[in-house]
Design an enzyme around this catalytic site. Structure first.
Site, PDB file in Angstrom:
ATOM      1  N   LYS A   6      -1.709  -2.639   8.119  1.00 48.95           N
ATOM      2  CA  LYS A   6      -2.860  -2.257   8.930  1.00 48.95           C
ATOM      3  C   LYS A   6      -2.804  -2.963  10.278  1.00 48.95           C
ATOM      4  CE  LYS A   6      -6.081  -1.150   5.190  1.00 48.95           C
ATOM      5  NZ  LYS A   6      -7.390  -1.460   4.581  1.00 48.95           N
ATOM      6  N   ARG A  48       0.849  -1.190   0.000  1.00 45.10           N
ATOM      7  CA  ARG A  48       0.000   0.000   0.000  1.00 45.10           C
ATOM      8  C   ARG A  48       0.890   1.247   0.000  1.00 45.10           C
ATOM      9  NH1 ARG A  48      -1.956  -3.606   3.927  1.00 45.10           N
ATOM     10  NH2 ARG A  48      -4.048  -4.431   3.490  1.00 45.10           N
ATOM     11  N   HIS A  90      -3.577  -9.348   3.376  1.00 45.79           N
ATOM     12  CA  HIS A  90      -5.020  -9.487   3.603  1.00 45.79           C
ATOM     13  C   HIS A  90      -5.280 -10.468   4.742  1.00 45.79           C
ATOM     14  CE1 HIS A  90      -6.177  -8.236  -0.776  1.00 45.79           C
ATOM     15  NE2 HIS A  90      -5.990  -7.194   0.014  1.00 45.79           N
ATOM     16  N   ARG A 111      -1.158  -1.899  -7.003  1.00 44.87           N
ATOM     17  CA  ARG A 111      -1.384  -3.022  -6.074  1.00 44.87           C
ATOM     18  C   ARG A 111      -2.320  -4.049  -6.711  1.00 44.87           C
ATOM     19  NH1 ARG A 111      -1.294  -4.509  -0.561  1.00 44.87           N
ATOM     20  NH2 ARG A 111      -3.311  -5.070   0.360  1.00 44.87           N
ATOM     21  N   HIS A 123      -2.750   2.374  -5.728  1.00 47.80           N
ATOM     22  CA  HIS A 123      -3.632   1.229  -5.477  1.00 47.80           C
ATOM     23  C   HIS A 123      -3.881   0.438  -6.761  1.00 47.80           C
ATOM     24  CE1 HIS A 123      -5.760  -0.665  -2.220  1.00 47.80           C
ATOM     25  NE2 HIS A 123      -6.793  -0.886  -3.007  1.00 47.80           N
ATOM     26  N   TYR A 148      -9.366 -10.949  -6.963  1.00 48.64           N
ATOM     27  CA  TYR A 148      -8.359 -10.898  -8.028  1.00 48.64           C
ATOM     28  C   TYR A 148      -8.380 -12.168  -8.866  1.00 48.64           C
ATOM     29  CZ  TYR A 148      -6.641  -6.920  -5.379  1.00 48.64           C
ATOM     30  OH  TYR A 148      -6.550  -5.716  -4.731  1.00 48.64           O
TER      31      TYR A 148
END
Length: 306
Positions: free
Chosen positions: A174, A150, A271, A248, A245, A280
């Protein structure tokens, strides 16, 4: 302000998101959208958690529909309110999250956009090493595409997070969760050239461990990186707007196109939920179907024309 008021809780929640390493874009959206709902609550003389009820939430969402808000925008607000309610539960301010008893409008899930391999090649070729910041910008583009990190993770990188010998980056994602991402040979070469040649001249008299620096010798911002990527996309002649993004998305799609395992891609992207990565795979499946229908002599479309 009453420490138990809805506005006070929103203030605490925004601080939590910032500490949790949420992107500035996410923090801004949550502050604005939830704040808009709380303003509506105040108009209904509801300023505390004890006076908040499901009818107020339903009336608010109905009003958004009446003034023409898109279904996707309303669904986003419901999602944000649910996350806010979960925070209140974790902090023992609420016994149950009534936002989770509110139905969000169904919105068709859009498949992520991505660049073709040719477009990526053109994009990465834009920065000229001989120009000011050329080596930095090339290193940024190569790193984003090679690692899939990110933009907030990229600007947070320090020199100690880069292991060129092992072709690895240590990333804080995150929730302050640490993971290792990988780099290809071109990205390693671009980073080495930037770190050894250009970065020392940018540093000047400043003492910072930040990897990517601005013209003042400080840490590069998310907005600055986004602008670097956008301008490179324009220079490369790419029709869609290129963002960090989007790179990404492209990283994940190209890995799966190349046969990578879905769980490996999940780990590299950081994730928590495999379902997030699954989208994806849907992109690659759709692309495979399109190629099949165009290329196979008896694909169905071709047979119908016989």
């Amino acid at each position: 302000m009453n420490v138990h008021s809805l506005q006070a809780w929103l203030g605490r929640y925004v601080q939590f998101l910032e500490r949790d390493n949420a992107s500035p874009y996410t923090v801004k959206n949550y502050r604005t959208d939830i704040g808009q709902f709380l303003d509506y609550c105040a108009e209904q003389e509801c300023t505390s958690l004890s006076s908040l009820n499901r009818d107020i939430v339903r009336e608010y969402l109905a009003e958004l529909t009446e003034v023409g808000y898109a279904r996707a925008s309303i669904a986003r607000r419901v999602f944000e309110l649910r996350a806010f309610g979960d925070y209140l539960i974790r902090n023992e301010a609420w016994e149950q999250n009534l936002f989770r008893r509110i139905y969000a409008p169904r919105v068709p899930r859009r498949l992520p956009r991505y660049l073709t391999v040719d477009e990526v090649t053109r994009l990465l070729g834009v920065p000229e090493a001989a120009l000011p910041n050329g080596q930095r910008d090339r290193a940024i583009l190569e790193t984003l595409y090679a690692s899939g990190i990110r933009v907030s993770e990229l600007v947070g990188l320090n020199l100690r997070d880069v292991n060129l010998a092992a072709r690895e980056l240590r990333v804080i994602g995150k929730g302050n969760k640490e993971r290792i991402t990988l780099l290809g040979a071109p990205a390693v070469a671009a980073l080495r050239a930037y770190i050894q040649v250009e970065r020392p001249s940018q540093l000047g008299e400043h003492a910072t461990h930040a990897l990517f620096l601005n013209r003042f010798g400080g840490r590069l911002s998310v907005r600055s990186v986004s602008e670097i990527v956008r301008k490179a996309g324009l220079a490369a002649g790419i029709e869609q707007t290129v963002t960090p993004h989007l790179l990404r998305h492209t990283f994940a799609t190209h890995l799966l196109d190349g046969g990578a395992d879905l769980r490996v891609v999940q780990e590299l992207l950081g994730h928590e939920n495999l379902a997030t990565t699954q989208i994806y795979a849907n992109v690659t499946q759709r692309r495979a179907r399109e190629i099949y229908l165009k290329a196979h002599p008896r694909s169905g479309e071709s047979a119908d024309n016989e």
